[in-house]
Design a protein around this motif. Structure first.
Motif, PDB file in Angstrom:
ATOM      1  N   GLY A 215      16.709  -2.572  12.706  1.00 22.03           N
ATOM      2  CA  GLY A 215      17.873  -3.254  12.165  1.00 22.03           C
ATOM      3  C   GLY A 215      17.743  -4.761  12.270  1.00 22.03           C
ATOM      4  O   GLY A 215      18.054  -5.491  11.320  1.00 22.03           O
ATOM      5  N   ASN A 216      17.276  -5.229  13.414  1.00 14.32           N
ATOM      6  CA  ASN A 216      17.080  -6.671  13.601  1.00 14.32           C
ATOM      7  C   ASN A 216      16.029  -7.208  12.631  1.00 14.32           C
ATOM      8  O   ASN A 216      16.170  -8.314  12.090  1.00 14.32           O
ATOM      9  N   LEU A 217      14.970  -6.447  12.417  1.00 16.04           N
ATOM     10  CA  LEU A 217      13.886  -6.886  11.547  1.00 16.04           C
ATOM     11  C   LEU A 217      14.302  -6.915  10.077  1.00 16.04           C
ATOM     12  O   LEU A 217      13.938  -7.817   9.331  1.00 16.04           O
TER      13      LEU A 217
ATOM     14  N   ALA B 175       5.087  -7.052   8.094  1.00 15.93           N
ATOM     15  CA  ALA B 175       4.000  -6.907   7.125  1.00 15.93           C
ATOM     16  C   ALA B 175       3.554  -5.443   7.028  1.00 15.93           C
ATOM     17  O   ALA B 175       3.280  -4.938   5.933  1.00 15.93           O
ATOM     18  N   VAL B 176       3.514  -4.757   8.165  1.00 16.77           N
ATOM     19  CA  VAL B 176       3.120  -3.338   8.161  1.00 16.77           C
ATOM     20  C   VAL B 176       4.182  -2.512   7.463  1.00 16.77           C
ATOM     21  O   VAL B 176       3.867  -1.600   6.680  1.00 16.77           O
ATOM     22  N   ILE B 177       5.443  -2.804   7.736  1.00 12.02           N
ATOM     23  CA  ILE B 177       6.533  -2.070   7.083  1.00 12.02           C
ATOM     24  C   ILE B 177       6.484  -2.266   5.576  1.00 12.02           C
ATOM     25  O   ILE B 177       6.628  -1.316   4.805  1.00 12.02           O
ATOM     26  N   ASP B 178       6.253  -3.489   5.138  1.00  8.36           N
ATOM     27  CA  ASP B 178       6.166  -3.769   3.701  1.00  8.36           C
ATOM     28  C   ASP B 178       5.012  -2.987   3.075  1.00  8.36           C
ATOM     29  O   ASP B 178       5.104  -2.513   1.925  1.00  8.36           O
ATOM     30  N   GLN B 179       3.944  -2.835   3.816  1.00 11.29           N
ATOM     31  CA  GLN B 179       2.772  -2.131   3.300  1.00 11.29           C
ATOM     32  C   GLN B 179       3.041  -0.633   3.161  1.00 11.29           C
ATOM     33  O   GLN B 179       2.524   0.025   2.254  1.00 11.29           O
ATOM     34  N   LEU B 180       3.858  -0.086   4.070  1.00 11.69           N
ATOM     35  CA  LEU B 180       4.134   1.351   4.058  1.00 11.69           C
ATOM     36  C   LEU B 180       5.190   1.736   3.051  1.00 11.69           C
ATOM     37  O   LEU B 180       5.319   2.905   2.696  1.00 11.69           O
TER      38      LEU B 180
ATOM     39  N   ALA C 209       1.012   9.834   7.333  1.00 14.23           N
ATOM     40  CA  ALA C 209       0.776   8.388   7.306  1.00 14.23           C
ATOM     41  C   ALA C 209      -0.462   8.044   6.483  1.00 14.23           C
ATOM     42  O   ALA C 209      -0.545   6.970   5.893  1.00 14.23           O
ATOM     43  N   ILE C 210      -1.432   8.962   6.435  1.00 16.64           N
ATOM     44  CA  ILE C 210      -2.657   8.730   5.661  1.00 16.64           C
ATOM     45  C   ILE C 210      -2.960   9.980   4.850  1.00 16.64           C
ATOM     46  O   ILE C 210      -2.565  11.091   5.207  1.00 16.64           O
TER      47      ILE C 210
END
Length: 212
Positions: free
Chosen positions: A173-175, A206-211, A27-28
């Motif tokens: 899936g919902n997101l 927003a976190v998913i988009d960042q990752l 992750a990092i």
């Protein structure tokens, strides 16, 4: 020996098999990863490094096998019966159900632009085998064919793999707007059967988009 001293205890480990490959992602970024990679390379002939943590999470094999199998064998589990989970408790129709869940995860991976290896190819890769179906693989691999099924509903195959394996797929899936009908049905039945919400982790777009 003093009263507050404890006698030495011995421990032993039994290895029934060792996978030939493992999938990892970080992750990092960290200099410590080099040491981790060296250690894993000493134990596995093939270490697959992925740039996205979604890759290893979505390809975790246990939940999509354990969740449907436990549900289909629930009377055995509740009665404490002994059975071999991946041979006695697994059929071609069970495999068909697992493949539906596998396909839904694959769609999620595509939406996240994350690598994905279908479940049969993945498990074959663990052992260096080339079986065409899970049914054949489970029957012929002694590690799988000798796996005793759960004898209690408190088993981790239920209490961990549902909230942290299946529920997250439904939430993702919902997101992302990716249909997961089989996972949703499985989660609904578990919730109705146990009267437990089996709530898993939540996700932030927003976190998913960042990752990604």
């Amino acid at each position: 020996m003093f009263d507050n001293e404890k006698p030495e205890q011995s421990a032993s480990l039994l290895f029934t098999g060792l996978k030939s490959s493992i999938e990892i992602a970080y992750a990092i970024n960290s200099d410590a990863h080099e040491g981790t990679n060296r250690f894993l390379s000493s134990a596995y002939s093939n270490v697959l490094n992925y740039d996205m943590v979604f890759a290893t999470s979505l390809m975790a094999p246990n939940p999509i096998i354990h969740a449907p199998l436990c549900l289909l064998n629930m009377t055995r589990i509740e009665s404490g019966s002994e059975y071999y989970m991946l041979s006695d408790g697994f059929t071609e129709r069970t495999e068909q159900l697992v493949r539906h869940i596998d396909g839904e995860r694959h769609n999620l991976a595509n939406a996240l632009k994350s690598p994905y290896i279908p479940i049969t190819a993945q498990l074959n890769g663990f052992w260096g085998s080339h079986y065409l179906t899970l049914t054949e693989l489970f029957k012929n691999n002694p590690v799988y064919s000798s796996l005793i099924g759960p004898k209690d509903i408190r088993h981790r195959f239920i209490q961990e793999d549902i909230p942290y394996g299946i529920a997250p797929l439904v939430a993702l899936g919902n997101l992302l707007g990716v249909p997961t009908p089989t996972c949703e049905a499985l989660l609904t039945i578990y919730r109705d059967y146990f009267g437990d919400p089996f709530e898993g982790p939540s996700f932030d777009k927003a976190v998913i988009d960042q990752l990604q």
